[in-house]
Design a protein around this motif. Structure first.
Motif, PDB file in Angstrom:
ATOM      1  N   MET A 144       0.841  -1.175   0.000  1.00 20.61           N
ATOM      2  CA  MET A 144       0.000   0.000   0.000  1.00 20.61           C
ATOM      3  C   MET A 144       0.889   1.243   0.000  1.00 20.61           C
ATOM      4  SD  MET A 144      -3.035   1.179   2.598  1.00 20.61           S
ATOM      5  CE  MET A 144      -4.079  -0.172   2.153  1.00 20.61           C
ATOM      6  N   ASN A 145       0.533   2.178  -0.818  1.00 17.39           N
ATOM      7  CA  ASN A 145       1.268   3.412  -1.014  1.00 17.39           C
ATOM      8  C   ASN A 145       1.104   4.332   0.210  1.00 17.39           C
ATOM      9  OD1 ASN A 145       1.937   6.047  -1.948  1.00 17.39           O
ATOM     10  ND2 ASN A 145       1.655   5.326  -4.046  1.00 17.39           N
ATOM     11  N   SER A 146       2.148   5.075   0.565  1.00 20.84           N
ATOM     12  CA  SER A 146       2.071   5.978   1.718  1.00 20.84           C
ATOM     13  C   SER A 146       1.080   7.108   1.480  1.00 20.84           C
ATOM     14  CB  SER A 146       3.448   6.543   2.049  1.00 20.84           C
ATOM     15  OG  SER A 146       3.923   7.350   0.993  1.00 20.84           O
ATOM     16  N   ASP A 147       0.869   7.493   0.215  1.00 23.08           N
ATOM     17  CA  ASP A 147      -0.116   8.532  -0.065  1.00 23.08           C
ATOM     18  C   ASP A 147      -1.531   8.062   0.268  1.00 23.08           C
ATOM     19  OD1 ASP A 147       1.358  10.803  -1.035  1.00 23.08           O
ATOM     20  OD2 ASP A 147       1.832   9.621  -2.811  1.00 23.08           O
ATOM     21  N   ILE A 148      -1.807   6.797   0.075  1.00 21.89           N
ATOM     22  CA  ILE A 148      -3.127   6.256   0.412  1.00 21.89           C
ATOM     23  C   ILE A 148      -3.336   6.309   1.923  1.00 21.89           C
ATOM     24  CG2 ILE A 148      -4.560   4.185   0.396  1.00 21.89           C
ATOM     25  CD1 ILE A 148      -3.229   3.449  -2.277  1.00 21.89           C
ATOM     26  N   ILE A 149      -2.315   5.908   2.665  1.00 23.09           N
ATOM     27  CA  ILE A 149      -2.421   5.910   4.127  1.00 23.09           C
ATOM     28  C   ILE A 149      -2.589   7.336   4.652  1.00 23.09           C
ATOM     29  CG2 ILE A 149      -1.163   5.414   6.257  1.00 23.09           C
ATOM     30  CD1 ILE A 149       0.132   3.052   4.679  1.00 23.09           C
ATOM     31  N   LEU A 150      -1.770   8.264   4.161  1.00 24.05           N
ATOM     32  CA  LEU A 150      -1.879   9.652   4.605  1.00 24.05           C
ATOM     33  C   LEU A 150      -3.223  10.268   4.205  1.00 24.05           C
ATOM     34  CD1 LEU A 150       1.720  10.985   3.884  1.00 24.05           C
ATOM     35  CD2 LEU A 150       0.655  10.571   6.096  1.00 24.05           C
ATOM     36  N   TYR A 210      -4.576  10.060  -5.593  1.00 25.17           N
ATOM     37  CA  TYR A 210      -3.251  10.185  -6.193  1.00 25.17           C
ATOM     38  C   TYR A 210      -2.425   8.931  -5.911  1.00 25.17           C
ATOM     39  CZ  TYR A 210       1.483  11.897  -7.028  1.00 25.17           C
ATOM     40  OH  TYR A 210       2.773  12.041  -7.465  1.00 25.17           O
ATOM     41  N   GLY A 211      -2.481   8.438  -4.690  1.00 21.59           N
ATOM     42  CA  GLY A 211      -1.754   7.221  -4.332  1.00 21.59           C
ATOM     43  C   GLY A 211      -2.240   6.013  -5.114  1.00 21.59           C
ATOM     44  N   ARG A 212      -3.554   5.917  -5.300  1.00 21.85           N
ATOM     45  CA  ARG A 212      -4.103   4.800  -6.091  1.00 21.85           C
ATOM     46  C   ARG A 212      -3.622   4.869  -7.540  1.00 21.85           C
ATOM     47  NH1 ARG A 212      -7.851   2.107  -3.106  1.00 21.85           N
ATOM     48  NH2 ARG A 212      -8.896   3.309  -1.490  1.00 21.85           N
ATOM     49  N   LEU A 267     -11.296  16.792   2.007  1.00 23.28           N
ATOM     50  CA  LEU A 267     -11.070  16.941   0.570  1.00 23.28           C
ATOM     51  C   LEU A 267      -9.623  16.637   0.204  1.00 23.28           C
ATOM     52  CD1 LEU A 267     -11.967  17.696  -2.254  1.00 23.28           C
ATOM     53  CD2 LEU A 267     -11.490  20.079  -1.685  1.00 23.28           C
ATOM     54  N   SER A 268      -8.669  17.185   0.957  1.00 23.54           N
ATOM     55  CA  SER A 268      -7.270  16.922   0.625  1.00 23.54           C
ATOM     56  C   SER A 268      -6.931  15.449   0.836  1.00 23.54           C
ATOM     57  CB  SER A 268      -6.332  17.826   1.422  1.00 23.54           C
ATOM     58  OG  SER A 268      -6.148  17.383   2.728  1.00 23.54           O
ATOM     59  N   GLY A 269      -7.577  14.811   1.814  1.00 20.78           N
ATOM     60  CA  GLY A 269      -7.362  13.381   2.033  1.00 20.78           C
ATOM     61  C   GLY A 269      -7.870  12.533   0.880  1.00 20.78           C
TER      62      GLY A 269
END
Length: 61
Positions: free
Chosen positions: A1-7, A47-49, A39-41
């Motif tokens: 899993m990408n860190s952008d997805i988690i964040l 973006y991570g996906r 919204l930013s989340g």
């Protein structure tokens, strides 16, 4: 899993907490902060996906 997805998920959760606090306190500023975090989340998670999809596609040499 990408860190952008988690964040992104973390920001969405944090935004929901801010919005719950805004409902409790009646603060418009807290509601706006929560809405912006949500919204930013969502955008960061998307973006991570997209990054994961692109990294899984093999590029021809």
């Amino acid at each position: 899993m990408n860190s952008d997805i988690i964040l992104g998920r973390w920001k969405q959760w944090k935004g929901q907490v801010w919005q719950a606090w805004a409902e409790f306190s009646g603060s418009d500023c807290a509601w706006l902060t929560g809405s912006n975090d949500c919204l930013s989340g969502v955008l960061q998670e998307d973006y991570g996906r997209e990054q994961e999809e692109l990294s899984s596609v093999k590029r021809p040499h």
